[in-house]
Each structure stands twice: as structure tokens, then as C-alpha cells.
Design a protein around this motif. Structure first.
Motif, PDB file in Angstrom:
ATOM      1  N   CYS A 196       0.785  -1.051  -0.079  1.00  0.00           N
ATOM      2  CA  CYS A 196       0.077   0.214   0.045  1.00  0.00           C
ATOM      3  C   CYS A 196       0.834   1.318   0.193  1.00  0.00           C
ATOM      4  O   CYS A 196       1.840   1.359   0.634  1.00  0.00           O
ATOM      5  N   ILE A 197       0.389   2.249  -0.575  1.00  0.00           N
ATOM      6  CA  ILE A 197       1.226   3.515  -0.799  1.00  0.00           C
ATOM      7  C   ILE A 197       1.554   4.254   0.566  1.00  0.00           C
ATOM      8  O   ILE A 197       2.273   4.954   0.562  1.00  0.00           O
ATOM      9  N   TRP A 203      -4.063  10.353   0.611  1.00  0.00           N
ATOM     10  CA  TRP A 203      -4.911   9.531  -0.275  1.00  0.00           C
ATOM     11  C   TRP A 203      -5.533  10.700  -1.134  1.00  0.00           C
ATOM     12  O   TRP A 203      -6.369  10.141  -2.226  1.00  0.00           O
ATOM     13  N   PRO A 248      -4.052  10.207  -4.994  1.00  0.00           N
ATOM     14  CA  PRO A 248      -4.276   8.877  -5.367  1.00  0.00           C
ATOM     15  C   PRO A 248      -5.761   8.983  -5.919  1.00  0.00           C
ATOM     16  O   PRO A 248      -6.074   7.985  -7.097  1.00  0.00           O
ATOM     17  N   LEU A 271      -7.366   7.965  -9.600  1.00  0.00           N
ATOM     18  CA  LEU A 271      -8.070   6.704  -9.781  1.00  0.00           C
ATOM     19  C   LEU A 271      -9.390   7.153 -10.407  1.00  0.00           C
ATOM     20  O   LEU A 271      -9.920   6.285 -11.230  1.00  0.00           O
ATOM     21  N   LEU A 285       3.368   8.408  -4.434  1.00  0.00           N
ATOM     22  CA  LEU A 285       2.932   7.672  -5.729  1.00  0.00           C
ATOM     23  C   LEU A 285       3.603   7.998  -6.735  1.00  0.00           C
ATOM     24  O   LEU A 285       3.916   9.261  -7.255  1.00  0.00           O
ATOM     25  N   ARG A 325      -2.936  -2.531 -10.358  1.00  0.00           N
ATOM     26  CA  ARG A 325      -2.751  -1.348  -9.419  1.00  0.00           C
ATOM     27  C   ARG A 325      -3.953  -0.662  -9.016  1.00  0.00           C
ATOM     28  O   ARG A 325      -4.041  -0.247  -7.871  1.00  0.00           O
ATOM     29  N   ASP A 326      -4.988  -0.897  -9.684  1.00  0.00           N
ATOM     30  CA  ASP A 326      -6.348  -0.009  -9.473  1.00  0.00           C
ATOM     31  C   ASP A 326      -6.997  -0.760  -8.432  1.00  0.00           C
ATOM     32  O   ASP A 326      -7.572  -0.289  -7.308  1.00  0.00           O
ATOM     33  N   LEU A 361      -5.049  -0.087  -5.231  1.00  0.00           N
ATOM     34  CA  LEU A 361      -5.329   1.431  -4.400  1.00  0.00           C
ATOM     35  C   LEU A 361      -6.756   1.005  -3.955  1.00  0.00           C
ATOM     36  O   LEU A 361      -6.974   1.517  -2.821  1.00  0.00           O
ATOM     37  N   CYS A 396      -6.391  -0.902  -0.656  1.00  0.00           N
ATOM     38  CA  CYS A 396      -5.744  -0.090   0.379  1.00  0.00           C
ATOM     39  C   CYS A 396      -6.227   0.837   0.829  1.00  0.00           C
ATOM     40  O   CYS A 396      -6.243   1.261   2.067  1.00  0.00           O
TER      41      CYS A 396
END
Length: 231
Positions: A89-90, A122, A125, A129, A184, A198-199, A202, A205
Motif C-alpha cells: 500500500c502507498i 489519499w 491517488p 483513480l 505515488l 494497480r487500481d 489502490l 488499500c
């Protein structure tokens, strides 16, 4: 889960979606001219309650978004692949307490700043998204709307937490933008599978971190009322 079941669930949630939004209590911390004149006028107790309710709803909608994305785009073998590959997780590098003992030992000040770190990390990101989901063939409007709604409400939650910090701790405005610290990296155009994973990571997470925000805020609320009995 069959496609018929997914469609039925999507239709059901679509009917409930306006009701869920009207049930939420907006923080309403910012007026048209951009000042924070309303939240300071609310009592500390009511402000904390509103922030908690905001976090609860964000977590609920993030959970729905993750489940919907999973059902629409991620076959079960890929779900296992994400778990086995250990996608990080980022926010993994943020100094957020994770164990029960660590959380119990930190101060109210650090609880609030931990929530603020998660919220700020967040914001960027989720904007990304929204853009990448628009490129999916067949992405339902419900998923796009939920992601956009969560992104907007996260900014509102940030405003509420900042005002709460000022009210509880008598501190100035917190300006650290953790989303700008290289958490990110988006380079180039990945293959479709990589993009989906990846999505999916995201969304998964964010759902996890949204739950953590809710838990930390509820612990803070508990400390305000029952200091010695907040497990």
C-alpha cells in the motif's frame, strides 16, 4: 458470483445510493468564500461526532466500490495473485501505529495527526483513480460516481480534522501535504492486467486505510468519555 447477481446488486445499490447520501451529515466547514467559519462555531463534541460519521460513510462507500470493482474486473485467480504478490500500500511508509499496543500508547495529538496523514496521502491517488477508471470499457457509472464522491468527501474530512486539531490542541493550521512526498509514482502506460491490479490494489488499500481512520477517530472519542476503558 454470476453476472445476473452482479447486475441485481448494482440495481439495488443504485436505488439506495441517493438515500445513503442524504443520510450522511456533511461537515459543512467551508462557506463559498473558502473560510472555516462554521466548524469553529460547533462544539468540540459535535464536531468530533460529525468527523466520525463522515469517516464511517467514507469507509462504507469505499468498501462498496472495492467490491464492485472486484466483481466487475478482477477474476478470483487475480485476487489471489494480488495477495501472493504482496502489493504494498502507498501509505506503508507513513509513521502510523498499527499494533494494538502502539495505538494505546500514542497521545490524542498523534491520533489526530495520524488520521490527517492518512487523509492527505489519499487525496491525490483518488484523483488519479477517477481518471483511470474513466478509461475502463464498461465501467458502471455507479463505480465512477462512488469514487468521485469519496474523493470529494475526503477533502471535506481533511477540513474537519484540521479544524478539530485547532479546537482540541490549540494549534495552527496543519499544512503538511503527505501526498506530495513521493508516495505515488505513475509512469508510462502499463499493460491492461497491470493497470487492473494497480487500481484494485489502490481500492483495497484505501478501504483498509479508511477503516483505520474510522477506528482511530472512534478511539479518540472513547478517550474523551471513558479514558480507562478504551481497548
Amino acid at each position: 458470483m454470476t453476472m445476473t447477481t452482479v447486475i441485481q446488486r448494482a440495481v439495488w445499490v443504485l436505488f439506495l445510493w441517493p438515500y445513503l447520501l442524504t443520510c450522511s451529515l456533511p461537515l459543512d466547514c467551508r462557506e463559498d468564500h473558502g473560510s472555516f467559519s462554521r466548524c469553529p462555531s460547533i462544539s468540540q463534541e459535535k464536531l468530533l461526532d460529525r468527523v466520525i460519521q463522515h469517516a464511517e460513510l467514507i469507509y462504507r462507500v469505499s468498501e462498496e466500490s472495492c467490491s464492485l470493482f472486484e466483481e466487475m474486473f478482477v477474476p478470483f485467480p487475480l485476487q489471489l495473485q494480488r495477495n501472493q504478490a504482496g502489493y504494498a500500500c502507498i501509505t506503508k511508509t507513513l509513521p502510523i501505529p498499527s499494533s494494538k499496543s502502539e495505538i494505546q500508547q500514542i497521545s490524542d495529538k498523534w491520533l489526530l495527526h495520524s488520521v490527517l496523514m492518512l487523509v492527505q496521502s489519499w487525496i491525490e491517488p483518488l484523483v488519479y483513480l477517477q481518471a483511470t477508471l474513466d478509461r475502463y470499457d464498461g465501467a458502471p457509472d455507479m463505480l465512477l460516481n462512488k469514487t468521485k464522491w469519496v474523493s470529494e468527501k475526503l477533502i471535506s474530512l481533511e477540513q474537519g480534522v484540521v479544524v478539530l486539531i485547532k479546537k482540541m490542541l490549540n494549534e495552527g493550521m496543519t499544512t503538511t501535504a503527505y501526498s506530495e512526498q513521493g508516495l505515488l509514482q505513475f509512469d508510462g502506460q502499463p499493460e491492461m492486467l497491470e493497470s487492473v491490479m494497480r487500481d484494485y490494489t489502490l481500492l483495497s488499500c484505501f478501504k483498509k486505510d479508511a477503516h483505520k481512520m474510522e477506528i482511530l477517530l472512534k478511539l479518540l472519542k472513547c478517550r474523551q468519555t471513558d479514558t480507562y476503558n478504551c481497548a
